[in-house]
Design an enzyme around this catalytic site. Sequence first.
Site, short mmCIF file in Angstrom:
data_model
loop_
_atom_site.label_atom_id
_atom_site.label_comp_id
_atom_site.label_asym_id
_atom_site.label_seq_id
_atom_site.Cartn_x
_atom_site.Cartn_y
_atom_site.Cartn_z
N GLN A 118 9.26 -0.54 7.02
CA GLN A 118 8.16 -0.43 6.07
C GLN A 118 7.26 -1.65 6.26
O GLN A 118 7.66 -2.78 6.00
CB GLN A 118 8.69 -0.39 4.64
CG GLN A 118 7.60 -0.18 3.60
CD GLN A 118 8.12 -0.27 2.18
OE1 GLN A 118 8.55 -1.33 1.74
NE2 GLN A 118 8.09 0.84 1.46
N TYR A 136 1.69 -3.37 -4.69
CA TYR A 136 1.39 -4.28 -3.59
C TYR A 136 -0.02 -4.00 -3.05
O TYR A 136 -0.75 -3.18 -3.58
CB TYR A 136 2.50 -4.20 -2.54
CG TYR A 136 3.83 -4.64 -3.12
CD1 TYR A 136 3.96 -5.90 -3.71
CD2 TYR A 136 4.94 -3.80 -3.12
CE1 TYR A 136 5.16 -6.31 -4.27
CE2 TYR A 136 6.14 -4.21 -3.69
CZ TYR A 136 6.24 -5.45 -4.27
OH TYR A 136 7.42 -5.86 -4.85
#
Length: 389
Positions: free
Chosen positions: A130, A212
């Site tokens: 990721q 994020y």
Amino acid sequence: MTPLVTQTAATPTTTPQTSAQNGDEVGDRPLGLFDPITLRGQRFRNRLWVAPMCQYSAEREDGVPTDWHLVHLGALARGGAGAVIAEATSVTPEGRISPQDLGLWNDEQLEAFRPITAFIRSQGSVPGVQLAHAGRKASTFRPWSAEQGTVAADRGGWQTVAPSAVAFEGYDEPVALTTAEVGGLVEAFRVAARRSVDAGFELIELHAAHGYLLHQFLSPLSNERTDEYGGSLENRARLLLEVVRAVRAEVGDDYPLLVRFSATDWAEGGWDEDDTATVAAWSREAGADLFDISTGGLVAGVSIPVGLGYQVRFAEHVRTQAEVETGAVGLIVGAEQADEIVASGRADVVLMAREFLRDPHFPLRAAAELGVELDYVPAQYQRAPFRAR
């Protein structure tokens, strides 16, 4: 319960580009958790995958994985998962959630990942990573620290950045990125994608969830920009789409590319499931293949109706509205529960996290519980056959 089937290397695969509708079947039965799936050129032996889980364990604070990561991720692959996706791995030093997070911005990190991806692959699982940037939620103490909030510069922290100078509750105020700096982030994701491939990863997930940086650009609650990266939904999605296109161009046509979304901010006026479906469809056109649907993380103090499978409905919504492939997450803890999600067409894969921490061999136990014979139980463990609980 799924009928008894035997999965072998010769079992026909299902290409998700043609299986996005409910009621998918293999022969006279619905698709199940242990049916293989193919994304572009990559075959996955089943639809039960390990979701990214931060370990905050790069001991030298240099983003380099350690033996902990080899053993942790390797055990999950040995346990029968179809894919093992390594934790949020930052594309720049400033993008780490904590000073102890992993990165892929230099070649030392790349080389340290190679034995990890090789072992995952040797166990029959697909190694994934990721790629992430934490934005305003970067430079924080790791969860088990006695201190919380932002780590000061004189203690190894750094100035955080974001779409706008709007702080996450309890954290220091970030600096708003300039338009030129936003373009630099696209390049950082592209270069990290190349390093991911060279490190042996066979799947990339872009982290646009949990508050994020990419999520911060998507949500109007954190994005107050007035340039081409702010305002309308098209503008707020621009950075993500540019990253998707750049990564797709870098990795080529046969490489699986996922995007993780938080489908809702759980806050009035925020990002929601309809926005997610719209941008997922745009992302699919830009080159993404499957969407890992979580929720929340952008703002603190919101009310979330947590319960078993509480986020599955969002994966189903995005799958139906955008006509894309999705992965379901969120308090999925049992074999029958996970199998039903796939069999009912609510999602194409199931990604689990905490259950894998409790039992790295959960897929092998789940197969036994569902009456599915597997040909990938480690030979070294066959003296202790996996059985239903």
